[in-house]
Write an enzyme that holds these catalytic residues in place. Structure first.
Site, PDB file in Angstrom:
ATOM      1  N   ASN A 172       1.105  -1.337  -0.032  1.00 55.35           N
ATOM      2  CA  ASN A 172      -0.321   0.077  -0.005  1.00 55.35           C
ATOM      3  C   ASN A 172       0.904   1.382   0.757  1.00 55.35           C
ATOM      4  O   ASN A 172       1.518   1.291   0.353  1.00 55.35           O
ATOM      5  CB  ASN A 172      -0.998  -0.374   1.239  1.00 55.35           C
ATOM      6  CG  ASN A 172      -0.159  -0.046   2.390  1.00 55.35           C
ATOM      7  OD1 ASN A 172       0.789  -0.768   2.482  1.00 55.35           O
ATOM      8  ND2 ASN A 172      -0.946   0.273   3.566  1.00 55.35           N
ATOM      9  N   MET A 173       0.324   2.317  -0.761  1.00 59.31           N
ATOM     10  CA  MET A 173       1.174   3.426  -0.771  1.00 59.31           C
ATOM     11  C   MET A 173       0.046   4.407  -0.404  1.00 59.31           C
ATOM     12  O   MET A 173      -0.505   4.805  -0.602  1.00 59.31           O
ATOM     13  CB  MET A 173       1.556   4.107  -2.483  1.00 59.31           C
ATOM     14  CG  MET A 173       2.117   2.769  -2.902  1.00 59.31           C
ATOM     15  SD  MET A 173       4.352   3.221  -2.263  1.00 59.31           S
ATOM     16  CE  MET A 173       4.280   1.004  -1.474  1.00 59.31           C
ATOM     17  N   ASN A 175      -0.676   8.594   1.219  1.00 62.60           N
ATOM     18  CA  ASN A 175      -1.137  10.119   0.530  1.00 62.60           C
ATOM     19  C   ASN A 175      -1.519  10.759   2.078  1.00 62.60           C
ATOM     20  O   ASN A 175      -2.748   9.956   2.502  1.00 62.60           O
ATOM     21  CB  ASN A 175      -1.392  10.182  -0.903  1.00 62.60           C
ATOM     22  CG  ASN A 175      -1.297  11.618  -0.924  1.00 62.60           C
ATOM     23  OD1 ASN A 175      -1.683  12.833  -1.050  1.00 62.60           O
ATOM     24  ND2 ASN A 175       0.314  11.837  -2.108  1.00 62.60           N
ATOM     25  N   SER A 218      -2.914  13.781   0.899  1.00 62.95           N
ATOM     26  CA  SER A 218      -5.042  13.354   0.736  1.00 62.95           C
ATOM     27  C   SER A 218      -5.484  11.711   0.647  1.00 62.95           C
ATOM     28  O   SER A 218      -5.138  11.123  -0.379  1.00 62.95           O
ATOM     29  CB  SER A 218      -5.318  14.112  -0.236  1.00 62.95           C
ATOM     30  OG  SER A 218      -6.244  13.521  -0.808  1.00 62.95           O
ATOM     31  N   TYR A 219      -6.083  11.307   1.389  1.00 63.94           N
ATOM     32  CA  TYR A 219      -6.326   9.828   1.774  1.00 63.94           C
ATOM     33  C   TYR A 219      -7.130   9.402   0.612  1.00 63.94           C
ATOM     34  O   TYR A 219      -6.566   8.391   0.184  1.00 63.94           O
ATOM     35  CB  TYR A 219      -7.158   9.703   2.802  1.00 63.94           C
ATOM     36  CG  TYR A 219      -8.270   7.983   2.756  1.00 63.94           C
ATOM     37  CD1 TYR A 219      -7.184   7.792   3.448  1.00 63.94           C
ATOM     38  CD2 TYR A 219      -9.084   7.726   2.303  1.00 63.94           C
ATOM     39  CE1 TYR A 219      -7.502   6.028   3.147  1.00 63.94           C
ATOM     40  CE2 TYR A 219      -9.789   6.738   2.581  1.00 63.94           C
ATOM     41  CZ  TYR A 219      -9.214   5.975   3.663  1.00 63.94           C
ATOM     42  OH  TYR A 219      -9.724   4.246   3.147  1.00 63.94           O
ATOM     43  N   GLU A 232      -2.571  -4.224  -3.347  1.00 67.76           N
ATOM     44  CA  GLU A 232      -3.290  -5.483  -4.550  1.00 67.76           C
ATOM     45  C   GLU A 232      -3.153  -4.882  -5.782  1.00 67.76           C
ATOM     46  O   GLU A 232      -2.766  -5.224  -7.152  1.00 67.76           O
ATOM     47  CB  GLU A 232      -5.155  -5.364  -4.198  1.00 67.76           C
ATOM     48  CG  GLU A 232      -5.141  -6.479  -2.981  1.00 67.76           C
ATOM     49  CD  GLU A 232      -5.486  -5.590  -1.846  1.00 67.76           C
ATOM     50  OE1 GLU A 232      -4.673  -4.864  -1.897  1.00 67.76           O
ATOM     51  OE2 GLU A 232      -6.369  -6.044  -1.145  1.00 67.76           O
ATOM     52  N   CYS A 285     -10.852  -4.529  -0.257  1.00 73.38           N
ATOM     53  CA  CYS A 285     -11.561  -3.697  -0.281  1.00 73.38           C
ATOM     54  C   CYS A 285     -12.393  -3.358  -1.862  1.00 73.38           C
ATOM     55  O   CYS A 285     -12.327  -4.018  -3.131  1.00 73.38           O
ATOM     56  CB  CYS A 285     -10.920  -1.890  -0.334  1.00 73.38           C
ATOM     57  SG  CYS A 285     -10.009  -1.065  -1.860  1.00 73.38           S
TER      58      CYS A 285
HETATM   59 ZN   LIG Z   1      -8.125  -1.942  -1.267  1.00 72.69          ZN
END
Ligand SMILES: [Zn+2]
Length: 150
Positions: A70-71, A73, A75-76, A83, A114
């Protein structure tokens, strides 16, 4: 990521691993490498905001493993899940045919991709695509893409 109430299995239980692999068309070697590569990818997460590391490993039909993490930021919504990072990397490298994906977190329950990631996977993978979800202890759940979140 969403908490999962699905059946979990132990990756150290040979019979459970064998059954999961048989059901989803994976070899036990592929299972073990998917787990190992996703755990290694997790360490490369950029998650200064949530501190929630997620690793993914994608297996191509040609036997290549492509990692993602996961990357986040500041700003969510701009951040990207592990993935999608793995799938984008794979596509950029010319891969089009995928056999399975593994996802791992530091949670004590397997977490499922998600909705955005499921939709992203669906672009490239059919509904029978196996999604392996490992928790921090190596316990896992496995579902077909069409069953995740259903
Ligand atoms: Zn996801």
């Amino acid at each position: 990521m969403e908490s999962s109430a699905v059946q979990t299995y132990s990756s150290t239980n040979a019979a459970q691993v064998e059954a999961a692999c048989a059901l989803h068309g994976l070899t036990q070697d592929e299972f073990r490498v998917l787990h190992r590569e996703s755990v290694a990818a997790k360490e490369l997460a950029y998650c200064p905001y949530s501190k929630f590391q997620v690793g993914a490993a994608l297996l191509t039909r040609l036997g290549k493993y492509i990692a993602g993490a996961n990357m986040e930021n500041a700003s969510y919504p701009v951040g990207t899940c592990a993935e999608r990072v793995a799938l984008a990397r794979a596509h950029m490298d010319g891969h089009r045919d995928f056999k399975a994906i593994a996802v791992v977190t530091n949670s004590t329950l397997p977490a499922s991709p998600c909705g955005m990631c499921r939709q992203f996977m669906r672009e490239f993978c059919d509904l029978s695509f196996p999604v392996l979800m490992f928790d921090a202890n190596g316990d896992f759940a496995v579902m077909k893409l069409g069953e995740v979140g259903a």
